[in-house]
Design an enzyme around this catalytic site. Structure first.
Site, PDB file in Angstrom:
ATOM      1  N   LYS A 156      61.264  43.342  32.179  1.00 61.09           N
ATOM      2  CA  LYS A 156      60.211  44.574  31.516  1.00 61.09           C
ATOM      3  C   LYS A 156      59.708  45.241  31.895  1.00 61.09           C
ATOM      4  O   LYS A 156      59.951  45.464  33.762  1.00 61.09           O
ATOM      5  CB  LYS A 156      58.529  43.408  31.123  1.00 61.09           C
ATOM      6  CG  LYS A 156      57.333  44.495  30.903  1.00 61.09           C
ATOM      7  CD  LYS A 156      56.763  43.017  30.076  1.00 61.09           C
ATOM      8  CE  LYS A 156      55.151  44.017  29.722  1.00 61.09           C
ATOM      9  NZ  LYS A 156      54.233  42.637  28.919  1.00 61.09           N
ATOM     10  N   SER A 158      50.441  38.150  26.788  1.00 60.58           N
ATOM     11  CA  SER A 158      51.570  39.487  26.266  1.00 60.58           C
ATOM     12  C   SER A 158      53.126  38.637  26.400  1.00 60.58           C
ATOM     13  O   SER A 158      53.711  39.470  26.613  1.00 60.58           O
ATOM     14  CB  SER A 158      51.452  40.663  27.187  1.00 60.58           C
ATOM     15  OG  SER A 158      50.322  41.151  27.160  1.00 60.58           O
ATOM     16  N   SER A 208      53.163  42.247  25.196  1.00 65.17           N
ATOM     17  CA  SER A 208      53.050  43.675  25.592  1.00 65.17           C
ATOM     18  C   SER A 208      54.808  43.142  25.458  1.00 65.17           C
ATOM     19  O   SER A 208      55.169  44.643  26.045  1.00 65.17           O
ATOM     20  CB  SER A 208      52.080  43.908  26.419  1.00 65.17           C
ATOM     21  OG  SER A 208      52.060  43.432  27.437  1.00 65.17           O
TER      22      SER A 208
END
Length: 530
Positions: free
Chosen positions: A153, A252, A228
Site C-alpha cells: 500500500k 481497511s 482503504s
C-alpha cells in the site's frame, strides 16, 4: 454540560490554525453526516465516569499471554498459492524471474481497468528476481515468500521512491529508508513489484480518490473494492501478486478483503512494526496481509511480525505456529456469535443469511456457538472513530494552513469533522475507551468465549463511486481493542457479491482466528488449493 455546537468548535479550532473554511463547506459537512461521530461522542461524554477510571493509554491494551496452547488435529496437506509456488520454485518448474514477468504482464494488461497500482517498480523487481533465483541456486532459501511477487500500500516507505499516501501533497516526498515491513519482506526474499492505490490519506472505507481515481473490484468491475487498502485487494484479487500489504485503522484490510472475496488479517496491535508507514491514527493503525487463502495470510504474517526498535508500539510476544493453526481440523472452543451490538440492524438480511453455513461448519468442527448481544461494540465503534478523528486532527492540524486548499474535497469534508471536539475530548475518550474495553472483555469472559464471529461488513460491495460510513461499523471496534481479527470469504450473497465472516480473538491469539478461518475456508466452493 452546555449545548453542543460542533460547527462552532470546527470554526474555533481551525481559526487557531489560521484556516477559514467556507460556510457552504461547513454546512455540507453537517448535511452529509461528517459531524456524526463528534455528536455521538458528546452523548457518551455526558455520562458519568468514576475518578479512578484511568485513560486507556495508561493501561496495557494487549497483555502478553503466559502461554498459547496448541490446537488439536492436522487438516489436509493441500498447498495454498504461496506454498505451492514456493514448491514449484524449488523443484525448478519455474523461476522467480518468470513469476515476476507474469505479474508485470498481468499488471500491464489489467491495471488500466482496475487502477490498482500507484507505482510499478518493474526494473527493481526484475533485478530482485534475478538475485532470488541466484540465491536458490546456491542453496540460500529465505522462506516461503522467497522469489514471489508482492505489493505494498502506498503509505509504506520504499527507499528512493515516493510515498503519496493517496495525496498530491506528498507526491514528491521521497523515502530515505525502507519501512521495517519492507526490510522484513526483503529479508524473506519477497519481490516488491509496486505500490498500490488508496483513498486520500487512507481515510475512507471506499476507494474514493479525486487525484488518482477509484479502484475497481476485480470480482465485479462495476463495484468498489472498498478501502482503504483498495489497490492491495485489487492486485491480489486479480492475481497480479500473491500477497499485498495493507493498513487497517478501522477496517481497511478487512473491508476490501470482504468486498473482493479475499482473506484479510489484522494482527494484534504491536505484532507488526509501523515504522516507515505514513500514519492515519497512531494508536489504531495496524499492518497486515491481504491474500487469497488463510494459509497464505499465515505465512505472510510470520514474515513481517516481531518487535522493532524503530517502533515502540511493538511487543516481544511469541508468534504461534500459524501454519499449523491453518491445518487444524478441530476447534473445541466457545464462539460468541454476535446477534446485536445495540442500535441499528447488525447487517443486511442477505449478508446474515450467507453467513449461516460458515457458522454451521464451525459447530461441526467442535465449536460451541453462543448467540450473544454485545452492546459495548456500539460504544467501542463511536470511541474508535472519535479517537481516530482526534489523532487525525493532531497530525494534520500543524499542516492544515499550508495544505488545506490542496486536499481533495472528500478528505477536506471528513477532516472538518476531526476538528469538532473540545479541548478535553482526547483524555475523556481514552477514559471511556478503557471502561468499554473492560465491559466488552468481561462480557465475553463471563460466557467463556475465546472467539467472536460476526459479519465483516453490514453490506456487500457498493457500486463504484458510492460510500457508506457503515462499512467500518463492525470492524473498527477491534482497532481500538487491538485484538486480532481476520475476514475470510463465507459465501456469495443473493446479489452475486462476496460476503465475509469476521473472526476475532483475544490479544496475540492469531492462531485461533487463523484456525477458525481455515475451517470456514475449506467449506467454500472453488476453494483455492494446489
Amino acid at each position: 454540560m452546555t449545548s453542543f455546537d460542533p460547527l462552532a468548535l470546527v470554526r474555533q479550532n481551525l481559526a487557531a490554525l489560521g484556516v477559514t473554511p467556507a460556510g457552504e463547506e461547513l454546512e455540507q459537512a453537517r448535511a452529509e453526516g461528517f459531524l456524526a461521530t463528534a455528536l455521538a461522542f458528546h452523548q457518551l461524554a455526558t455520562g458519568e465516569l468514576a475518578v479512578e477510571d484511568l485513560p486507556d493509554l495508561l493501561r496495557d491494551r494487549t497483555p502478553l499471554p503466559a502461554e498459547i496452547p496448541s490446537l488439536p488435529g492436522s487438516g489436509p496437506d493441500e498447498l495454498p498459492d504461496i506454498l505451492a509456488l514456493a514448491s514449484r520454485l524449488r523443484r525448478g518448474e519455474t523461476t522467480s524471474r518468470q513469476l515476476v514477468e507474469q505479474a508485470l504482464q498481468r499488471i500491464t494488461s489489467e491495471d488500466s481497468t482496475l487502477n490498482a497500482f500507484q507505482l510499478v517498480l518493474a526494473d527493481q523487481a526484475l533485478a530482485a528476481a534475478e538475485t532470488a533465483d541466484a540465491e536458490l541456486a546456491r542453496g540460500i532459501d529465505r522462506g516461503p515468500l522467497h522469489g514471489l511477487p508482492v505489493a505494498l500500500k502506498d503509505l509504506v516507505d520504499v527507499a528512493g521512491v515516493s510515498t503519496t499516501a493517496g495525496s498530491t501533497v506528498l507526491a514528491r516526498r521521497i523515502a530515505q529508508r525502507d519501512a521495517t515491513v519492507v526490510e522484513r519482506l526483503r529479508a524473506a526474499g519477497a519481490i516488491i513489484v509496486g505500490k498500490t492505490r488508496l483513498p486520500e490519506f487512507a481515510y475512507a472505507g471506499s476507494s474514493t480518490n479525486p487525484h488518482y481515481g477509484p479502484v475497481r473490484n476485480p470480482r465485479a468491475p462495476a463495484y468498489d473494492t472498498g478501502g482503504s487498502s483498495s489497490g492491495s485487494a485489487a492486485a491480489v484479487g486479480a492475481g497480479m501478486v500473491v500477497m499485498a500489504i495493507g493498513s487497517d485503522t478501522g477496517g481497511s484490510i478487512r473491508i476490501p478483503a470482504t468486498y473482493c472475496g479475499l482473506v484479510g488479517l489484522k494482527p494484534t496491535f504491536g505484532r507488526v512494526s509501523l515504522a516507515g508507514v505514513f500514519p492515519l491514527a497512531w494508536s489504531l493503525d495496524h499492518l497486515g496481509p491481504i491474500t487469497r487463502t488463510v494459509a497464505d495470510a499465515a505465512v505472510s504474517l510470520a514474515a513481517i511480525a516481531g518487535p522493532d526498535a524503530r517502533d515502540p508500539r511493538t511487543r516481544p510476544a511469541p508468534l504461534p505456529d500459524l501454519l499449523a493453526a491453518a491445518r487444524a481440523e478441530r476447534l473445541p472452543v466457545r464462539v460468541a456469535v454476535l446477534c446485536s451490538s445495540g442500535g441499528e440492524p447488525l447487517a443486511d438480511p442477505e449478508v446474515r443469511e450467507t453467513l449461516e453455513p460458515a457458522l454451521d461448519c464451525l459447530a461441526q468442527a467442535g465449536a460451541t456457538l453462543l448467540p450473544l448481544d454485545l452492546p459495548e461494540l456500539a460504544e467501542l465503534r463511536v470511541l474508535s472513530a472519535a479517537i481516530a478523528q482526534l489523532e487525525i486532527a493532531a497530525l494534520h492540524g500543524p499542516l492544515a494552513r499550508e495544505w488545506w486548499s490542496r486536499y481533495g474535497d472528500f478528505f477536506r469534508l471528513r477532516l472538518l469533522g476531526c476538528f469538532a471536539y473540545p479541548n478535553w475530548a482526547s483524555v475523556v475518550a481514552q477514559r471511556l475507551a478503557a471502561r468499554a474495553r473492560d465491559r466488552f472483555a468481561a462480557n465475553l469472559a463471563e460466557h467463556g468465549c475465546e472467539l467472536l464471529a460476526l459479519p465483516t461488513t453490514p453490506n456487500t460491495a457498493p457500486r463504484l463511486g458510492q460510500w457508506s460510513p457503515r462499512s467500518s461499523w463492525l470492524t473498527s471496534p477491534f482497532n481500538l481493542l487491538g485484538w486480532p481479527a481476520i475476514s475470510v470469504p463465507a459465501g456469495i450473497a443473493a446479489n452475486g457479491l462476496p460476503v465475509g465472516i469476521q473472526l476475532v480473538a483475544g490479544p496475540w491469539r492469531e492462531d485461533l482466528v487463523v484456525a477458525a478461518a481455515s475451517i470456514v475456508e475449506r467449506t467454500q466452493p472453488g476453494r483455492r488449493s494446489a
